[in-house]
Design an enzyme around this catalytic site. Structure first.
Site, PDB file in Angstrom:
ATOM      1  N   ASN A  23      -6.619  -2.505  14.333  1.00  0.00           N
ATOM      2  CA  ASN A  23      -8.388  -2.887  14.041  1.00  0.00           C
ATOM      3  C   ASN A  23      -8.554  -3.986  13.321  1.00  0.00           C
ATOM      4  O   ASN A  23      -9.687  -4.135  12.659  1.00  0.00           O
ATOM      5  CB  ASN A  23      -8.965  -1.608  13.633  1.00  0.00           C
ATOM      6  CG  ASN A  23      -8.708  -1.282  12.037  1.00  0.00           C
ATOM      7  OD1 ASN A  23      -7.572  -1.993  11.488  1.00  0.00           O
ATOM      8  ND2 ASN A  23      -9.096  -0.180  11.523  1.00  0.00           N
ATOM      9  N   ASP A  47       0.992  -1.380   0.005  1.00  0.00           N
ATOM     10  CA  ASP A  47      -0.017   0.008  -0.001  1.00  0.00           C
ATOM     11  C   ASP A  47       0.908   1.115   0.005  1.00  0.00           C
ATOM     12  O   ASP A  47       1.807   1.246   0.044  1.00  0.00           O
ATOM     13  CB  ASP A  47      -0.927   0.040   1.175  1.00  0.00           C
ATOM     14  CG  ASP A  47      -0.436  -0.422   2.502  1.00  0.00           C
ATOM     15  OD1 ASP A  47       0.775  -0.434   2.572  1.00  0.00           O
ATOM     16  OD2 ASP A  47      -1.081  -0.889   3.370  1.00  0.00           O
ATOM     17  N   HIS A  74      -7.107  -4.716  10.249  1.00  0.00           N
ATOM     18  CA  HIS A  74      -6.714  -4.665   8.776  1.00  0.00           C
ATOM     19  C   HIS A  74      -5.397  -5.232   8.406  1.00  0.00           C
ATOM     20  O   HIS A  74      -4.684  -5.511   9.272  1.00  0.00           O
ATOM     21  CB  HIS A  74      -6.665  -2.996   8.443  1.00  0.00           C
ATOM     22  CG  HIS A  74      -5.573  -2.407   8.794  1.00  0.00           C
ATOM     23  ND1 HIS A  74      -5.730  -0.966   9.162  1.00  0.00           N
ATOM     24  CD2 HIS A  74      -4.341  -2.613   8.724  1.00  0.00           C
ATOM     25  CE1 HIS A  74      -4.540  -0.473   9.529  1.00  0.00           C
ATOM     26  NE2 HIS A  74      -3.543  -1.329   9.221  1.00  0.00           N
ATOM     27  N   GLU A 133      -9.531  -1.953   5.518  1.00  0.00           N
ATOM     28  CA  GLU A 133     -10.182  -1.556   6.943  1.00  0.00           C
ATOM     29  C   GLU A 133     -11.603  -2.354   6.850  1.00  0.00           C
ATOM     30  O   GLU A 133     -12.161  -2.707   6.124  1.00  0.00           O
ATOM     31  CB  GLU A 133     -10.418  -0.152   6.764  1.00  0.00           C
ATOM     32  CG  GLU A 133      -9.062   0.754   6.636  1.00  0.00           C
ATOM     33  CD  GLU A 133      -8.609   0.934   7.970  1.00  0.00           C
ATOM     34  OE1 GLU A 133      -8.275   0.156   8.784  1.00  0.00           O
ATOM     35  OE2 GLU A 133      -8.311   2.411   8.141  1.00  0.00           O
TER      36      GLU A 133
HETATM   37  C1  GLP Z   1      -0.405  -0.401   8.596  1.00  0.00           C
HETATM   38  C2  GLP Z   1      -0.156  -0.836   7.126  1.00  0.00           C
HETATM   39  C3  GLP Z   1       0.013  -2.214   7.249  1.00  0.00           C
HETATM   40  C4  GLP Z   1       0.709  -2.805   8.510  1.00  0.00           C
HETATM   41  C5  GLP Z   1      -0.173  -2.261   9.730  1.00  0.00           C
HETATM   42  C6  GLP Z   1       0.476  -2.580  10.885  1.00  0.00           C
HETATM   43  O1  GLP Z   1      -1.057   0.534   8.594  1.00  0.00           O
HETATM   44  N1  GLP Z   1      -0.681  -0.244   6.095  1.00  0.00           N
HETATM   45  O2  GLP Z   1       0.629  -2.872   6.123  1.00  0.00           O
HETATM   46  O3  GLP Z   1       1.206  -3.893   8.551  1.00  0.00           O
HETATM   47  O4  GLP Z   1      -0.738  -1.104   9.520  1.00  0.00           O
HETATM   48  O5  GLP Z   1       1.312  -1.641  11.312  1.00  0.00           O
HETATM   49  P1  GLP Z   1       2.273  -1.722  12.439  1.00  0.00           P
HETATM   50  O6  GLP Z   1       3.406  -2.653  12.224  1.00  0.00           O
HETATM   51  O7  GLP Z   1       3.081  -0.302  12.471  1.00  0.00           O
HETATM   52  O8  GLP Z   1       1.451  -1.936  13.977  1.00  0.00           O
END
Ligand code: GLP
Length: 266
Positions: free
Chosen positions: A161, A92, A163, A168
Site C-alpha cells: 500500500n 520497526d 508504506h 501507513e
Molecule cells: C512490512 C515492513 C516493511 C517491509 C514492507 C514490505 O510490513 N514493515 O519494513 O519492507 O512491509 O514487506 P515485504 O518485503 O514482505 O513485501
C-alpha cells in the site's frame, strides 16, 4: 542488469528525472538480492560513521541470505572486525511481540543475521515490542537513533500500500518515530508469518518515521515481485503526497532504487 524501465500501461524507456542514474533493474530476483547484499557489504566493511538501517519482510530474506554468504566468506580477521563494529537499527517491530515470539521482527533478525553471523544481539537494535508504553518506547528508540548520529545507509522495502517501515498512508514527510495502527491491507500482506491468518497479525507497531528515514545519508529501496508492480508504478509516476508514504523518498538525494523486472510489470 539490463531491463529497461517500463511502466504499465504506457511504456517509458527513461527513469523519472528525480531518479537520475540511481536506478538498477535486474531480470532475476536472485541477482537483485546479490546486488543489494554487495552494496550492504561495501557499507559494512567501510566502517561507516553512522549505523545501518535495516528492514524485514520477504523482500529482505534472499538479501540477508546472500549477505550472510558474502560475509562468512571474508577472512576471519575481517569478519571479526565486522562483528565487533556492527551497529544497526531496524525500522520497526510489532507491539506485543518480543524476541522469542514467532512473527516478531526481532526473531526474524536473530534467525537471518544475528545467529548466522555470530553478532552480539545488542548491536542489532529494534524497538521493544513488549514495552509497557509503546509511545514512550518510540521516543526512547528515536533518541537512540539520534544519539548514534542518525542512520547512514537505510535499507527499505516497499509495502503493497506504499508504506515504508510501518508508515501507513496517509503519512507526511515529518512523521516521527511512533506507535501506529496497522491497516487491514498490511495485516493481510504480513499474515504469512502468522499462519496465514490476518487476525493473528498484531494490530499495532512501533516504527521509525519518515523523519528518521529521510534523515538517512543514503536510502536503498528494494522492490521485488509482480505483486509490487502496481504500487511501484504509482511511486514512479506520482508526485510526493501523503497517500503514498514512499513517495516522500523522491526528494532524497541519496535514494537508490533497485528492482527486478517483475516489479516493473515486465
Ligand atoms: C512490512 C515492513 C516493511 C517491509 C514492507 C514490505 O510490513 N514493515 O519494513 O519492507 O512491509 O514487506 P515485504 O518485503 O514482505 O513485501
Amino acid at each position: 542488469m539490463g531491463c529497461s524501465l517500463r511502466l504499465p500501461p504506457v511504456p517509458s524507456l527513461a527513469p523519472p528525472a528525480w531518479l537520475a542514474d540511481r536506478f538498477e533493474c535486474f531480470e532475476r530476483p536472485s541477482r537483485l538480492a546479490e546486488r543489494v547484499a554487495e552494496l550492504l557489504e561495501q557499507e559494512l566493511t567501510a566502517a561507516p560513521a553512522r549505523p545501518l538501517g535495516l528492514a524485514t519482510g520477504r523482500t529482505m530474506e534472499p538479501v540477508y541470505d546472500a549477505l550472510v554468504k558474502r560475509l562468512l566468506a571474508l577472512s576471519p580477521q575481517r569478519l571479526k572486525a565486522l562483528q565487533v563494529g556492527w551497529r544497526s537499527f531496524n525500522l520497526d517491530e510489532y507491539i506485543g511481540l518480543g524476541p522469542t515470539d514467532s512473527g516478531s521482527f526481532a526473531l526474524e533478525m536473530s534467525r537471518q543475521l544475528v545467529r548466522p553471523l555470530g553478532l552480539e544481539p545488542g548491536c542489532v537494535r529494534l524497538p521493544d515490542g513488549l514495552a509497557e508504553d509503546p509511545s514512550a518506547e518510540a521516543s526512547r528508540y528515536a533518541a537512540a537513533v539520534r544519539a548514534a548520529g542518525g542512520i547512514g545507509l537505510q535499507l527499505l522495502g516497499l509495502g503493497s500500500n506504499g508504506h515504508v517501515g510501518f508508515n501507513e498512508p496517509p503519512c507526511g514527510p515529518e512523521a516521527p518515530c511512533r506507535s501506529v495502527e496497522l491497516s487491514a491491507a498490511t495485516r493481510s500482506h504480513n499474515a504469512v508469518a502468522f499462519a496465514g491468518n490476518p487476525s493473528r497479525v498484531p494490530a499495532g507497531a512501533i516504527t521509525l518515521g519518515l523523519e528518521q528515514i529521510l534523515g538517512a545519508e543514503r536510502i536503498l529501496l528494494v522492490v521485488s515481485g509482480s505483486a509490487k508492480a502496481g504500487i511501484l508504478a504509482r511511486l514512479l509516476r506520482e508526485p510526493p503526497g501523503p497517500s503514498l508514504p514512499a513517495s516522500w523518498l523522491q526528494g532524497h538525494p541519496g535514494l537508490h532504487l533497485i528492482v527486478d523486472r517483475a516489479a516493473l510489470g515486465g
